[in-house]
Design a protein around this motif. Sequence first.
Motif, PDB file in Angstrom:
ATOM      1  N   LEU A  40      11.028   5.520   1.093  1.00  0.00           N
ATOM      2  CA  LEU A  40       9.884   4.646   0.858  1.00  0.00           C
ATOM      3  C   LEU A  40       9.554   3.835   2.108  1.00  0.00           C
ATOM      4  CD1 LEU A  40       7.919   3.639  -1.342  1.00  0.00           C
ATOM      5  CD2 LEU A  40       9.584   1.859  -1.861  1.00  0.00           C
ATOM      6  N   PHE A  41      10.572   3.297   2.789  1.00  0.00           N
ATOM      7  CA  PHE A  41      10.347   2.531   4.020  1.00  0.00           C
ATOM      8  C   PHE A  41       9.683   3.396   5.094  1.00  0.00           C
ATOM      9  CE2 PHE A  41      14.332  -0.205   3.019  1.00  0.00           C
ATOM     10  CZ  PHE A  41      13.621  -0.890   2.050  1.00  0.00           C
ATOM     11  N   ILE A  42      10.159   4.611   5.251  1.00  0.00           N
ATOM     12  CA  ILE A  42       9.591   5.501   6.268  1.00  0.00           C
ATOM     13  C   ILE A  42       8.151   5.878   5.923  1.00  0.00           C
ATOM     14  CG2 ILE A  42       9.808   7.794   7.346  1.00  0.00           C
ATOM     15  CD1 ILE A  42      11.823   5.715   8.330  1.00  0.00           C
ATOM     16  N   THR A  43       7.879   6.108   4.649  1.00  0.00           N
ATOM     17  CA  THR A  43       6.517   6.432   4.228  1.00  0.00           C
ATOM     18  C   THR A  43       5.580   5.267   4.486  1.00  0.00           C
ATOM     19  OG1 THR A  43       7.426   7.884   2.518  1.00  0.00           O
ATOM     20  CG2 THR A  43       5.119   7.224   2.282  1.00  0.00           C
ATOM     21  N   ILE A  44       6.036   4.060   4.191  1.00  0.00           N
ATOM     22  CA  ILE A  44       5.224   2.873   4.476  1.00  0.00           C
ATOM     23  C   ILE A  44       5.017   2.740   5.987  1.00  0.00           C
ATOM     24  CG2 ILE A  44       5.233   0.339   4.387  1.00  0.00           C
ATOM     25  CD1 ILE A  44       6.656   0.623   1.652  1.00  0.00           C
ATOM     26  N   GLY A  45       6.046   3.078   6.762  1.00  0.00           N
ATOM     27  CA  GLY A  45       5.919   3.038   8.218  1.00  0.00           C
ATOM     28  C   GLY A  45       4.870   4.009   8.734  1.00  0.00           C
ATOM     29  N   LEU A  46       4.804   5.189   8.145  1.00  0.00           N
ATOM     30  CA  LEU A  46       3.767   6.144   8.544  1.00  0.00           C
ATOM     31  C   LEU A  46       2.371   5.596   8.231  1.00  0.00           C
ATOM     32  CD1 LEU A  46       5.346   9.543   7.463  1.00  0.00           C
ATOM     33  CD2 LEU A  46       4.912   8.738   9.787  1.00  0.00           C
ATOM     34  N   GLY A  47       2.254   4.948   7.073  1.00  0.00           N
ATOM     35  CA  GLY A  47       0.973   4.322   6.729  1.00  0.00           C
ATOM     36  C   GLY A  47       0.621   3.205   7.694  1.00  0.00           C
ATOM     37  N   ALA A  48       1.623   2.424   8.088  1.00  0.00           N
ATOM     38  CA  ALA A  48       1.384   1.345   9.049  1.00  0.00           C
ATOM     39  C   ALA A  48       0.993   1.905  10.408  1.00  0.00           C
ATOM     40  CB  ALA A  48       2.634   0.470   9.162  1.00  0.00           C
ATOM     41  N   LEU A  49       1.575   3.021  10.787  1.00  0.00           N
ATOM     42  CA  LEU A  49       1.237   3.649  12.060  1.00  0.00           C
ATOM     43  C   LEU A  49      -0.229   4.089  12.085  1.00  0.00           C
ATOM     44  CD1 LEU A  49       2.392   4.589  14.773  1.00  0.00           C
ATOM     45  CD2 LEU A  49       2.985   6.754  13.673  1.00  0.00           C
ATOM     46  N   VAL A  50      -0.716   4.554  10.955  1.00  0.00           N
ATOM     47  CA  VAL A  50      -2.106   5.000  10.865  1.00  0.00           C
ATOM     48  C   VAL A  50      -3.058   3.805  10.887  1.00  0.00           C
ATOM     49  CG1 VAL A  50      -3.775   6.101   9.305  1.00  0.00           C
ATOM     50  CG2 VAL A  50      -1.538   7.132   9.660  1.00  0.00           C
TER      51      VAL A  50
END
Length: 127
Positions: A40-50
């Motif tokens: 979940l943290f990594i998925t949120i990080g990908l969203g933050a990167l976008v």
Amino acid sequence: MSNRKPYVRDMKRTWWKNHPFYRTYMLREATVLPLILFTLFITIGLGALVKGPEAWASWLEFMSSPVVIIINILALLGSLFHAFTFFNMMPQVMPLRFKGKPIDAKTIVLAQWAVVAFISLIVLIIV
């Protein structure tokens, strides 16, 4: 019809604590919780990167939190525990043969760990 009552065995909530095999099994199953949080943290990080630099910076700050670091360490340990139990089970589930002779279980397990170490080294070199 008989008036006898069927035997109903008591099943306590902690039945699994009485046997080492079940304790290990329950521990292995419980390791999925930090793995879910890590994913979940990594998925949120990908969203933050976008979303942009500000969102990425706030995600990096979130990831440096001591609680998140502990969860990530638990996820790593859980992953290693899963690999350990899976690799040890592999020779029993799928015995391998080479030129008609069975390969020693320790050789299979060590080969799997060698592949993990090799892939980890490649990832460390790339990153």
